[in-house]
Design an enzyme around this catalytic site. Structure first.
Site, PDB file in Angstrom:
ATOM      1  N   LYS A  28       6.029   8.323   2.491  1.00 61.01           N
ATOM      2  CA  LYS A  28       5.290   7.924   3.693  1.00 61.01           C
ATOM      3  C   LYS A  28       5.912   8.508   4.957  1.00 61.01           C
ATOM      4  CE  LYS A  28       2.975   3.650   2.284  1.00 61.01           C
ATOM      5  NZ  LYS A  28       3.107   3.757   0.853  1.00 61.01           N
ATOM      6  N   GLU A  77       6.784  -0.026  10.748  1.00 59.43           N
ATOM      7  CA  GLU A  77       5.715   0.310  11.685  1.00 59.43           C
ATOM      8  C   GLU A  77       5.222  -0.920  12.437  1.00 59.43           C
ATOM      9  OE1 GLU A  77       3.535   4.085   9.491  1.00 59.43           O
ATOM     10  OE2 GLU A  77       2.627   2.096   9.337  1.00 59.43           O
ATOM     11  N   HIS A 135      -2.225  -7.416   0.910  1.00 62.89           N
ATOM     12  CA  HIS A 135      -2.343  -5.955   0.871  1.00 62.89           C
ATOM     13  C   HIS A 135      -3.007  -5.439  -0.402  1.00 62.89           C
ATOM     14  CE1 HIS A 135       0.192  -6.146   4.394  1.00 62.89           C
ATOM     15  NE2 HIS A 135       1.135  -6.737   3.701  1.00 62.89           N
ATOM     16  N   ARG A 188      -5.109  11.063  -5.389  1.00 63.92           N
ATOM     17  CA  ARG A 188      -5.752  10.795  -6.678  1.00 63.92           C
ATOM     18  C   ARG A 188      -7.136  10.212  -6.414  1.00 63.92           C
ATOM     19  NH1 ARG A 188      -5.501   5.352  -6.255  1.00 63.92           N
ATOM     20  NH2 ARG A 188      -3.598   4.416  -5.396  1.00 63.92           N
TER      21      ARG A 188
END
Length: 671
Positions: free
Chosen positions: A116, A200, A235, A297
């Protein structure tokens, strides 16, 4: 085009790839673990190769075994599906070295987007909007906490190699950062073999909107519009739809351009999804957006894109991997109507969404031209603790969003799974929520409405208990008819199916137990119908009108009803349009069975591995104290003290495997 491909996956996605391959005349090779020897994807494929024992690390994650299976069967290419090795750059490299086509992006693109932090740096150079945060290499906990304090709370700690909601923690106060970081790293290490994280700013009222992108090896790249995946729980996506509600056309265009730029920046090839977080405007529509990650993917939710564009994304994958150009350019791709998907899971929403393990004693899906069901299991299959507990994806298509919602609710009401707990009723409540139907969405939707969406288990009401009693009585009547046929004297009173008893036409008493306890149903046959009385209630006329392939039709009082029904032994699972009820028939004469449950012990809710223990014998704990962490199905489950007490025994240590129901902790005090 390929003549034969191997599918390095299992379950629903393996079946999905086989479907398209078969239509294109491509032979397929399945691989399987010992747990999947009789699985649907094995039956559907032209060839099947055993990999090894049930655990994924000994089977589906063994790249060398999969490559050998491809060589042995003459497969020209490998489709990785999603999960397992689908985003493993080393496996993509190994395929290339073996002269076998990896049906996915180049290994370099997987590596670039797999981290990330590195992906954020690349996207920044490509002009893709980024969320403020720390994506650096310094992983010292004190440094990470200092960065979080600088960014300002709330912040999101995310595993650099993460995905699928794993290795992610929301932190709202500086005091909670250290514990959240440690938990995130443990889960990231267990799931991805990499405990690095980034931090973040957490966007309040965020919308999760992702763009489906495709690129070929000839320099072409397009997007196939967006999907809204804002309805999530911890999530994990719950509802996905295409296109995003309230999406301004100007924003759609900018987001699409940013997604295509992201794909080109890493020399992408094949199917990919660029995920964005969008801030919610005051009118509820999405506004400014920021790059979150790229999944290199095919996504679980790809069917909604297929339905609104009319394209088969697996076919696109196969054609691009075979060296062809993209089937369409951007000007030829249109979206029409609305599609919505939910994931039916073997999990218990009323038990903290813990996975449910067992046999699918009953499995019924709806029919309909505008309903699509993608599944990899069938009635009689086992839901294993070794893999993701998804049973099926239900997808509805409508001319507009309201129609898609209506059709999807109807499809869920017609869906019946018994033998395990499912999230069916929870999904119905989410779709029926007024704010959801109005398009008021953000990723905190479920958390803000937990009281309404998770009201607790549905207590079996009078009608449910009487329906179960009628099913028992009808079963006994059918047994009596069989006895009469065997005896050869249909006039014998012993063969009567009317509730007759010697010297008495008195009632039949039945007892049932649900999660609240036992209740009795008294039934007396009188003038062609039953007079039933549920414990504590008044008598009511009831009649079983008949059976069909899916359940029973009854008349209770003056109301006609239908219940789906599964009976396995003395367990009855009844399905109404909005609720699932589980009842056990109680034989008052039967001897008590099973070991006594201690009031001073906590047991494992499922098979798993102890990954951390926070207490020791003799420790005094308060209610809510974290005692240990149990890892199951790649997720961490914290075992907490239900009340104040003193630790008496801890039978298991870190690293130990435990079985379902194993005693994890005992207490000296009440717990």
């Amino acid at each position: 085009m390929f003549k034969r491909i191997l599918i390095a996956n299992r379950g629903e996605i393996a079946c999905r790839v086989i479907e398209t391959a078969r239509r294109l005349g491509i032979e397929t090779v399945a691989v399987y673990s010992d747990a999947d020897a009789k699985a649907m994807h094995v039956d559907l494929a032209d060839y099947a190769v055993r990999l090894g024992p049930a655990p994924a690390r000994e089977s589906y994650l063994r790249g060398e075994l999969i490559l050998q299976a491809a060589k042995d069967t003459g497969a020209e290419a490998i489709h990785p599906g999603y999960g397992f090795l689908s985003e493993n750059a080393d496996f993509a490299d190994a395929c290339d070295k073996a002269g076998i086509v990896f049906i996915g992006p180049p290994a370099d693109a997987i590596r670039a987007m797999g981290s990330k932090s590195e992906a954020k740096a690349l996207m920044g150079k490509a002009g893709v909007p980024l969320t403020p945060g720390y994506h650096g290499a310094d992983q010292d906990p004190a440094h990470l906490k200092a960065e979080a304090d600088t960014i300002g709370y709330p912040v999101l700690i995310k595993a650099s190699a993460g995905g699928g909601g794993k290795g992610m923690r929301l932190v709202e106060r500086t005091e909670d950062f250290d514990e959240a970081l440690a938990s995130c790293r443990r889960e990231a290490s267990a799931s991805f073999g990499d405990d690095r994280v980034l931090v973040e700013r957490f966007v309040t009222r965020p919308r999760h909107i992702e763009m489906q992108v495709f690129a070929d090896s000839h320099g072409n790249a397009v997007h196939l519009f967006e999907r809204d995946c804002s309805i999530q729980r911890r999530h994990q996506k719950v509802v996905e739809e295409a296109t995003a509600p309230g999406m301004p056309e100007e924003l759609r265009q900018r987001m699409g351009e940013a997604a295509v730029a992201a794909a080109k920046a890493v020399g992408y090839r094949g199917a990919g999804t660029v995920e964005f977080i969008a801030e919610t405007r005051s009118d509820g529509t999405p506004g400014d957006f920021f790059f979150m990650e790229m999944n290199t993917r095919l996504q679980v939710e790809h069917p909604v894109t297929e339905l609104v564009t009319g394209q088969d994304l697996v076919e696109w994958q196969l054609r691009v991997a075979a060296g062809e150009t993209l089937p369409m350019d951007q000007s030829e791709i249109f979206a029409f109507g609305h599609a919505m998907e939910v994931r039916l899971y073997a999990e218990d929403p009323d038990g903290g969404f813990l996975p449910s393990i067992g046999t699918l004693n009953r499995l019924r899906f709806p029919d309909g031209n505008d309903i699509r069901v993608d599944t990899g299991v069938q009635e009689g299959d086992e839901v294993s603790p070794h893999y993701d507990p998804m049973i099926a994806k239900l997808i509805a298509f409508g001319d507009d969003r309201k129609e898609a919602i209506r059709k999807l609710i109807a499809a869920l009401r017609a869906t019946e799974a018994a033998g395990i707990a499912t999230n069916r009723d929870f999904l119905i409540r989410v779709l029926a929520d007024k704010d959801f139907q109005d398009g008021t969405l953000d990723t905190g939707f479920i958390a803000a409405r937990e009281a309404a969406l998770l009201p607790g288990r549905a207590r079996a009401d009078e009608a449910v208990l009487i329906a179960a009693a009628l099913a028992v009585l009808d079963g006994e009547a059918q047994s009596a008819r069989r006895r009469a046929a065997a005896v050869g004297d249909p006039h014998s009173p012993w063969a009567m199916a009317t509730g007759w008893r010697l010297n008495d036409s008195g009632p039949v008493d039945l007892r049932f137990r649900d999660f609240e306890g036992e209740r009795s149903v008294s039934a007396r046959f009188d003038s062609g119908h039953w007079r039933c009385r549920v414990e504590g209630g008044d008598p009511i006329e009831a009649l079983l009108l008949g059976w069909d392939s899916d359940g029973l039709r009854v008349r209770i009082g003056g109301t006609l009803m239908r219940f789906g029904l599964d009976r396995t032994g003395e367990r009855f699972t009844l399905f109404s349009p909005s609720h699932t009820y589980v009842l056990d028939r109680v034989d008052p004469l039967a001897a008590a069975t099973g070991a006594d449950q201690s009031d001073h012990a906590l047991t494992a809710p499922m098979p798993g591995k102890v990954t951390a223990v926070f207490v020791k014998k003799g420790d005094a704990v308060k209610a809510g104290t974290s005692l240990m962490i149990l890892e199951a199905m790649k997720m961490e489950h914290t075992i907490k003290a239900p009340a104040e007490g003193v630790i008496e025994t801890l039978p298991y240590a870190e690293g130990d495997q435990v079985g379902d129901g194993a005693v994890l902790v005992t207490f000296e005090g009440d717990a």
